[in-house]
Design a protein around this motif. Sequence first.
Motif, short mmCIF file in Angstrom:
data_model
loop_
_atom_site.label_atom_id
_atom_site.label_comp_id
_atom_site.label_asym_id
_atom_site.label_seq_id
_atom_site.Cartn_x
_atom_site.Cartn_y
_atom_site.Cartn_z
N GLY A 244 -23.97 -20.12 -29.10
CA GLY A 244 -24.85 -20.09 -27.93
C GLY A 244 -24.83 -21.41 -27.18
O GLY A 244 -24.77 -21.44 -25.93
N ASN A 245 -24.88 -22.53 -27.90
CA ASN A 245 -24.82 -23.83 -27.23
C ASN A 245 -23.47 -24.08 -26.58
O ASN A 245 -23.37 -24.88 -25.64
CB ASN A 245 -25.14 -24.95 -28.23
CG ASN A 245 -26.64 -25.15 -28.40
OD1 ASN A 245 -27.44 -24.39 -27.84
ND2 ASN A 245 -27.03 -26.15 -29.18
N ARG A 246 -22.45 -23.40 -27.11
CA ARG A 246 -21.13 -23.52 -26.46
C ARG A 246 -21.14 -22.91 -25.07
O ARG A 246 -20.30 -23.25 -24.22
CB ARG A 246 -20.08 -22.82 -27.34
CG ARG A 246 -18.65 -23.01 -26.89
CD ARG A 246 -18.21 -24.45 -27.09
NE ARG A 246 -16.80 -24.63 -26.79
CZ ARG A 246 -16.28 -24.77 -25.57
NH1 ARG A 246 -17.07 -24.74 -24.50
NH2 ARG A 246 -14.99 -24.94 -25.41
N ALA A 247 -22.11 -22.00 -24.84
CA ALA A 247 -22.24 -21.38 -23.51
C ALA A 247 -22.86 -22.33 -22.49
O ALA A 247 -22.84 -22.05 -21.28
CB ALA A 247 -23.07 -20.11 -23.61
N ILE A 248 -23.44 -23.47 -22.95
CA ILE A 248 -24.07 -24.42 -22.03
C ILE A 248 -22.98 -25.34 -21.46
O ILE A 248 -22.29 -26.04 -22.19
CB ILE A 248 -25.14 -25.25 -22.76
CG1 ILE A 248 -26.21 -24.32 -23.33
CG2 ILE A 248 -25.75 -26.28 -21.82
CD1 ILE A 248 -27.24 -25.03 -24.18
#
Length: 840
Positions: free
Chosen positions: A95-99
Amino acid sequence: MAGIIPSLVGPSVLIRSLTGDALVDFNLMKGDVVRHQFNPGYIILSYLVSFVGCWTTLKLLHRRTSHRGYYNWYLLLAAAVSMGAVAIWAMHFIGNRAITMLDGQPELQIQYSAGYTGGSFFLPICVVSIAFYQLSLSEEVQIIRIAVVGILTGAAVCGMHYLGQGGIANYYVSYEWPYVLGSALIAVTAATVALGIFFYLKHNWTNNWWKRALCAALLAAAVSGMHWVATVGTSYRLRRQARKASGLGRQGTVIIVLCLALGCCITLITFAVIGQRVKSRSAHQAQQVVLASVVFDPDGKLLVTPEGTLPSRKIAKTYLEETYDEIFDTDHPVFSWLYRASHHWPGVVDLIPRMKAHLRATQEGKSSIPWTDESRSGKSVLNGEEDQVDFGTTFKELFCVAASELAESTQEPLERLGVLFESIMFTGTIDRGQKKKSGSMDDNLSNAEHGQLHSSFGRGQLLFLVRQASRQDALRLQASGFVFASLTNIVPSLAHSMEVSPNELSIQLHQIQRNLSSESMLLPGVHLACYVLRPRVHGRWDVLINRDHKNLLPSVHLTQSSLSSWQTDIVKELDNMTASECYLYLQDRRSHAESQEEAFLAELDNAISSLAGQIDHPLFQEARFLARPFSIPCQTSGSSRNRQKATVMMFRVIADAHYSSPLNGRFEFGSSRLFRAQQHVYPRSPDHGAFARQVHLQFAGLAEVKTSTSLKSGQSSPIRLSSVSAASPTASTIGQSEREPRSRKRHASMADAGSLSKKPTFGNKAHGFFGGIHVQREVSVDINEVQDHPEPGRDIELSPYGAHSEISVAPADIDTFADELMMLMMEERRQQSARHQSSS
């Protein structure tokens, strides 16, 4: 120039250059909020990763059976890792890779500290381990426990999220409290609902794969929902010296996450394959003769596998009948043998390795195995010679081997596996589509080709080995990977796997449960019973028995502990009277009897009336009284090891072939042959030893017979006859001598004894395995060496062999009251038929 940084100043974007370790333009300073956006692809991927982890977790928790045992500890650890490491930790970092920070500038993307990242990996695993362990402490679904587990799971999600966020190396992270509270509420609520629904469905055995998938989707929504609500309320402020790559790289994190997700996928695929194999095996077993273990715990729950099936093993594809009128049911002699063997496993257990070896040798001989669909002739070819195989004997082997494998699968010694239940259940009566089989002409022809004409109620047969487990046994079985489920919850699943009616299976299991939960022997004292025979086709007979305890007759317990001499005299006066005549006689005698005698006569009168009410048919009025009381084994009081006896007075009658007893469903007609076998298997019965000797003699041919070649002068060597040729006069004589005294002896020449030492061959030769007539009682041969020169008067024909042998026949089972009654009634029936013929 090391890179380009866009920064937001008013409505326009200014591009500043980076040189060395400092910013050329200080419009983007340490502590400034950096704009970010989200990549939809990674958002979807993060949810899918969490969903896979949650589904794997629920699948593993579904297979847990207890909080004890290495098996369950392994599943707990695996479930905690799949939930904490994949569903929570992996979802967070994907999910943080989506930031994306500042339109994707590489120097400003989020980087992580290895220490915090590692801590965030182990935190959720530890917390959910505690949560799942607490829930497994009780088999009941309790709201308080579900709430605690939901709170702990939500806390694991929140704790991992903020600990992972604390590991961001190049940004200061700040949160808005409304989002923090909202995300925590979402995590706890959704996790509690998802896990509550899952464990409720698991407890009721209604958690199909798609229901587990829905629970996993809701649980993944709890993890993802918490993450994204918290992320929306998160601000990222730039640190001055965090531009260079440090700690765990973004690509490395993604690779680790994907590997964990792949492991979960492999686990799910493995369980799917196992589940499909179990379904396929159940479908095949529904068409075969199968042995199943039925074990009830002290709470009345049934032992099943995690897949919701009974522990079972195939005996054979079908029972091969030798004649068209032969039917394998509870009246079959083979079933009676199986019943007695299961009540005395110690007499069989040491022969099972030989049975396995024999079955293996038969298969390795490339024979047309009679228990497969390839042959129905009962013949097999071994070593180039045709050998007639008795399939009844082969089926006994297959049964014992299946029981041994079943004991191994349940990690129980064979002696504690259980006893054979007194009925056979037909399986395969309902298709998977829950439609009754129509029994079309094509189906009937197909059944006929496979020798299954008698199985009009189903193509398969299910035999039950039943026992009552103690509390300690139940805990040990649960620790081994088995589950105890209530009948109400598990019967639909079991019935579907067996392809039978749930109502039919429920009746069968409840009958077994009642049989195990109560004593199946008479109380000490005096009883009045009725022995009702009913003829069947092919010369068979049924007897009226108790529905729950099929070894008991309809009976009434009197208050006397024994019969005194004067009471015995009264009983003798009733000999051969019908029930109605006994009633009139007792009424008449009571009118002028003394008080003590009148009380006994009144009790007899009441007992006859009560017995008539149990039979509930005018036929009882024609039953004739037998004055000779029978002494029958009964319950043992206290810890006494001395078997007590009950005194039973008996009425006997032969009923019409169409007679049945409808009273309250308490009685039914069952096999007379099986009923007689049941009278031999009470605890500490002396017939167990006789049966064990018969079994060893019948199956002694499984091993080569070896004799000593170095007989010393004056010594004797016992030889056990393993298998005797059909042409042997000794064998035929032994088979006919059912009532010979134990002291009777026979003589044979040393040539016959010497032939036993040869290596077994097949065909019409001496068999090392099966063949010919099996000796049913112990036969010992004592061989004594004699002088080389015969004494005067000795038979010269036997002397040159240097030895003579003596064969003694061991006694058979002791006749029980059922055997004596059967012989008596058959003799009376024969005499009655003779009188009718003479009068006509």
